[in-house]
Design a protein around this motif. Structure first.
Motif, PDB file in Angstrom:
ATOM      1  N   GLY A 145      40.329  79.762  71.847  1.00 27.21           N
ATOM      2  CA  GLY A 145      40.982  80.805  71.057  1.00 27.21           C
ATOM      3  C   GLY A 145      41.101  80.441  69.593  1.00 27.21           C
ATOM      4  O   GLY A 145      40.861  81.270  68.708  1.00 27.21           O
ATOM      5  N   LEU A 146      41.454  79.181  69.315  1.00 21.42           N
ATOM      6  CA  LEU A 146      41.549  78.727  67.926  1.00 21.42           C
ATOM      7  C   LEU A 146      40.175  78.733  67.254  1.00 21.42           C
ATOM      8  O   LEU A 146      40.057  79.047  66.064  1.00 21.42           O
ATOM      9  N   ASP A 147      39.135  78.399  68.010  1.00 14.89           N
ATOM     10  CA  ASP A 147      37.779  78.486  67.469  1.00 14.89           C
ATOM     11  C   ASP A 147      37.435  79.925  67.080  1.00 14.89           C
ATOM     12  O   ASP A 147      36.883  80.181  66.013  1.00 14.89           O
ATOM     13  N   ALA A 148      37.771  80.872  67.952  1.00 16.52           N
ATOM     14  CA  ALA A 148      37.491  82.281  67.657  1.00 16.52           C
ATOM     15  C   ALA A 148      38.283  82.741  66.426  1.00 16.52           C
ATOM     16  O   ALA A 148      37.751  83.484  65.588  1.00 16.52           O
ATOM     17  N   LEU A 149      39.525  82.294  66.306  1.00 17.95           N
ATOM     18  CA  LEU A 149      40.315  82.641  65.125  1.00 17.95           C
ATOM     19  C   LEU A 149      39.699  82.048  63.864  1.00 17.95           C
ATOM     20  O   LEU A 149      39.667  82.702  62.813  1.00 17.95           O
ATOM     21  N   ALA A 150      39.214  80.810  63.949  1.00 19.22           N
ATOM     22  CA  ALA A 150      38.595  80.163  62.789  1.00 19.22           C
ATOM     23  C   ALA A 150      37.360  80.940  62.335  1.00 19.22           C
ATOM     24  O   ALA A 150      37.127  81.110  61.136  1.00 19.22           O
ATOM     25  N   VAL A 151      36.579  81.422  63.278  1.00 22.02           N
ATOM     26  CA  VAL A 151      35.414  82.239  62.937  1.00 22.02           C
ATOM     27  C   VAL A 151      35.881  83.543  62.297  1.00 22.02           C
ATOM     28  O   VAL A 151      35.344  83.983  61.277  1.00 22.02           O
TER      29      VAL A 151
END
Length: 161
Positions: A145-151
């Protein structure tokens, strides 16, 4: 004044200022977070810097959209939408928060909302028990989820690690 309870590693709670939603520097709110989960995970090598920054941005928007006292403006003359019950800054924060959350995979959304924004005093283990899941699986969902937010925030082009 009550003594603040220690957080992770018996460190004192973290106090930080929430930015002024109106951008004028007149109002500041100090938020005390007993367990700074994002900072803990960053310092212990569990998440990367871009994931940390993405989580912080989501937290800031969540805090702005849930603050009530100073963010309410009812029918102020000259405001872009006279008669509205919410200040523009609060509405903007709601829009940014929802755009960010919906950019994450559906399976990760509740984990992100609960652990990063809402239940910041609950441990990962407590959340896993409540969700009827394994701690490692919850951590994997949180990282995804944090990866998706970073993108979404333009901090990364693809998932990390």
């Amino acid at each position: 004044m009550a003594q603040k309870q220690p957080g992770y590693d018996d460190n004192p709670p973290v106090d930080y200022e929430v930015r002024d939603p109106e951008g004028e520097g007149k109002r500041k709110i100090t938020v005390t977070r007993r367990i700074d989960r994002l900072l803990y995970m960053l310092e212990h090598g569990r998440i990367a810097e871009h994931q940390f920054e993405a989580g912080r941005r989501l937290q800031a928007d969540f805090e702005h959209m849930t603050v009530g006292g100073y963010a309410v403006c009812i029918g102020v003359a000259g405001s872009p939408s006279p008669g509205s019950n919410l200040a523009d800054a609060k509405c903007d924060a709601m829009d940014r928060y929802m755009a960010a959350i919906t950019s994450a995979p559906p399976i990760t959304r509740h984990v992100i909302q609960s652990l990063i924004c809402e239940d910041t005093d609950k441990s990962l283990d407590q959340y896993a028990i409540r969700a009827g899941s394994d701690r490692r699986q919850i951590m994997g969902l949180l990282i995804a989820g944090l990866d998706a937010l970073a993108v979404h925030y333009g901090l990364a082009t693809t998932g990390s690690q």
